[in-house]
Motif scaffolding. Structure first.
Motif, PDB file in Angstrom:
ATOM      1  N   UNK A 460      36.738  52.863  92.997  1.00 12.68           N
ATOM      2  CA  UNK A 460      36.894  51.411  92.976  1.00 12.68           C
ATOM      3  C   UNK A 460      35.625  50.678  92.596  1.00 12.68           C
ATOM      4  N   UNK A 461      34.717  51.373  91.894  1.00 12.72           N
ATOM      5  CA  UNK A 461      33.448  50.774  91.486  1.00 12.72           C
ATOM      6  C   UNK A 461      33.398  50.616  89.975  1.00 12.72           C
ATOM      7  N   UNK A 462      32.466  49.803  89.511  1.00 13.73           N
ATOM      8  CA  UNK A 462      32.262  49.563  88.092  1.00 13.73           C
ATOM      9  C   UNK A 462      31.228  50.564  87.578  1.00 13.73           C
ATOM     10  N   UNK A 463      31.582  51.416  86.608  1.00 11.50           N
ATOM     11  CA  UNK A 463      30.647  52.446  86.139  1.00 11.50           C
ATOM     12  C   UNK A 463      29.305  51.894  85.674  1.00 11.50           C
ATOM     13  N   UNK A 464      29.304  50.721  85.087  1.00 11.96           N
ATOM     14  CA  UNK A 464      28.060  50.131  84.627  1.00 11.96           C
ATOM     15  C   UNK A 464      27.463  49.163  85.664  1.00 11.96           C
ATOM     16  N   UNK A 465      28.292  48.223  86.106  1.00 13.60           N
ATOM     17  CA  UNK A 465      27.779  47.197  87.026  1.00 13.60           C
ATOM     18  C   UNK A 465      27.339  47.741  88.370  1.00 13.60           C
ATOM     19  N   UNK A 466      27.911  48.874  88.810  1.00  7.29           N
ATOM     20  CA  UNK A 466      27.573  49.445  90.106  1.00  7.29           C
ATOM     21  C   UNK A 466      26.681  50.675  90.004  1.00  7.29           C
ATOM     22  N   UNK A 467      26.091  50.906  88.839  1.00 10.70           N
ATOM     23  CA  UNK A 467      25.265  52.100  88.664  1.00 10.70           C
ATOM     24  C   UNK A 467      24.060  52.082  89.624  1.00 10.70           C
ATOM     25  N   UNK A 468      23.365  50.953  89.664  1.00 15.30           N
ATOM     26  CA  UNK A 468      22.209  50.846  90.557  1.00 15.30           C
ATOM     27  C   UNK A 468      22.606  50.977  92.020  1.00 15.30           C
ATOM     28  N   UNK A 469      23.759  50.387  92.383  1.00 16.46           N
ATOM     29  CA  UNK A 469      24.269  50.485  93.754  1.00 16.46           C
ATOM     30  C   UNK A 469      24.540  51.942  94.120  1.00 16.46           C
ATOM     31  N   UNK A 470      25.142  52.683  93.176  1.00 16.44           N
ATOM     32  CA  UNK A 470      25.445  54.088  93.427  1.00 16.44           C
ATOM     33  C   UNK A 470      24.174  54.919  93.577  1.00 16.44           C
TER      34      UNK A 470
END
Length: 491
Positions: A460-470
């Motif tokens: 449920x995450x954005x592959x690009x927008x949540x990369x830093x979060x991951x």
């Protein structure tokens, strides 16, 4: 003079619950009234026990008192403006009932370790006027239980921490014709406990007692009787842990998929207020909470509703998968803090707190996320990308809003009272968190521990927008996987 009733010993002090209201969507005027009144954010009996604020380390999960209620004796509850009584309620101590309780399973025992009265003295400032036990170290409680700026409001309630203990105090401000008191008499009546799980039960009692202290200063007999009945017997180590939960009961509670260190009967209505207040920015708070960052909320008094926002932030990080976050710093709720807490905060790796003191905004080394009203910001450059909402964030918020509307519709049309917004909110984020950590655990345990774009979308995450979060999430939780998502900024 208030005298103790002689009809029965004080066995069980318990707040008399108000009748359950018919769920409706509040208007903007009603929402403002909700935020200004502690009585409108009461604990709900049909809540999910086991999800909510973190309690003392080592305390069992999902444990709450279960009482048997006599349906033939409907109760009425007086708010700040009245002292309505009901059959079975002790008229000597308004707001508390004396009755036998039939316990199903395990009942968490009350653990009141201190009761106190704080007053504002025009010469000495805030001071502890009276307390039991008399040798209890209450240094600093006089400022925690009477928030800075409280002189501008009529009443408030405050959750706070005092060392390893937690407190709840009710404040009231009454105009008086006295030059010595400069036209106003201000007091707070509060209690301390090793756990804040059951503090809400005594909200109404404390509200009544602070009014009593304003009108009849120096009459402490109700508080003395309360303490004698409810005083805690702490273990020899003095660590304040609740250790009397049988293994069978604990196993049952954990099997309910509730995080073992997050439990409380939640204040009814505060989740829906939280959602309406922050809107889509809840997804930003969720990421900071899941990363165990230091979150500080600023608001002028009244501070009671802001203490509930602290609680809501903690609920965002619930995970029920065994073994996840075991070595992590606990997301600790400090509730209300003031300048006297600065030294303690300097060593905290993770917390959520609120304050009425603007000076904290300048103490940037003490927090990672600063929330002023609906303005959410961080001074740390590495965390700036987390403030930007991406498509996955907006989609999650859309789903949350959709589920809320469906729930409200079913409550209104079908009269379905089996679920509520609080349960929905807690479970929504718990399921989201579980999906993330379940996927990460499966990838880490596979022969090819590579996290792909498909995995990220499945979480449920954005592959690009949540990369830093991951990347931050993997580092913080110590999960060993390889992230191979292409970064469009780096060819």
């Amino acid at each position: 003079m208030v005298e103790q009733s002689d009809r029965a010993p004080l066995l069980d002090w318990e707040e008399v619950p108000p009748p359950e209201p018919v769920p409706t969507v509040p208007s903007s005027q009603e929402e403002n009234e909700l935020q200004s009144s502690p009585s409108n954010c009461r604990p709900a009996d049909n809540s999910i026990h086991g999800a909510g604020w973190s309690t003392s380390p080592g305390a069992p999960a999902g444990v709450a008192a279960v009482t048997s209620r006599d349906s033939s004796s409907p109760s009425k509850q007086g708010g700040l403006g009245g002292d309505a009584e009901s059959p079975g309620q002790d008229s000597t101590f308004p707001g508390l009932s004396v009755k036998d309780r039939t316990v199903r399973g395990w009942e968490e025992k009350d653990q009141i370790i201190a009761v106190f009265v704080v007053t504002f003295d025009t010469r000495s400032g805030n001071m502890v006027e009276w307390c039991l036990p008399q040798d209890m170290n209450l240094d600093g409680v006089e400022f925690k239980s009477m928030a800075s700026g409280s002189h501008r409001i009529a009443s408030d309630f405050i959750y706070f921490r005092k060392g390893s203990y937690f407190g709840l105090a009710c404040f009231a401000n009454m105009p008086v014709e006295s030059e010595l008191e400069r036209g106003a008499r201000m007091k707070s009546v509060g209690i301390l406990s090793p756990s804040y799980t059951l503090l809400y039960r005594y909200m109404h009692f404390l509200e009544n007692q602070v009014r009593h202290q304003l009108q009849c200063p120096g009459q402490y007999s109700p508080l003395e009787a309360f303490y004698e009945d409810k005083k805690a017997i702490l273990p020899p180590g003095g660590n304040g842990l609740v250790t009397s939960c049988p293994t069978s009961a604990l196993t049952t509670m954990v099997n309910r998929c509730m995080h073992p260190e997050m439990k409380i009967t939640h204040p009814a209505g505060c989740m829906s207020q939280f959602i309406r207040f922050f809107g889509e920015q809840i997804m930003v708070l969720w990421k900071f909470a899941l990363l165990r960052k230091r979150i500080l909320i600023f608001s002028p008094p009244p501070v009671g509703v802001v203490c509930y926002r602290v609680y809501c932030c903690c609920c965002l990080a619930n995970v029920s998968i065994p073994g996840i976050g075991g070595s992590m710093p606990e997301l600790r709720p400090f509730f209300y803090i003031n300048v006297a807490d600065i030294t303690a905060l300097e060593t905290e790796l993770s917390y959520v707190a609120c304050t009425t003191e603007k000076i904290f905004e300048e103490k940037k080394e003490l927090y990672d996320l600063y929330i002023d009203n609906q303005n959410v910001r961080t001074h740390r450059e590495s965390l700036q990308p987390l403030l930007r909402l991406n498509s996955a964030d907006k989609e999650k918020y859309r789903k949350l809003s959709e589920q809320r509307q469906l729930l409200l519709y079913s409550q209104e049309v079908d009269g379905d009272c089996g679920a509520n917004e609080e349960d929905l909110f807690i479970l929504f984020f718990m399921e989201q968190n579980n999906r993330i950590f379940q996927t990460l655990s499966e990838v880490a345990g596979s022969s090819d521990p590579t996290l792909t774009t498909e995995h990220v979308r499945a979480m449920g995450l954005d592959p690009q927008g949540d990369r830093g979060f991951l990347v931050d999430l993997l580092e913080v939780y110590g999960i060993d996987v390889m992230l191979v998502i292409d970064n469009p900024c780096c060819p």
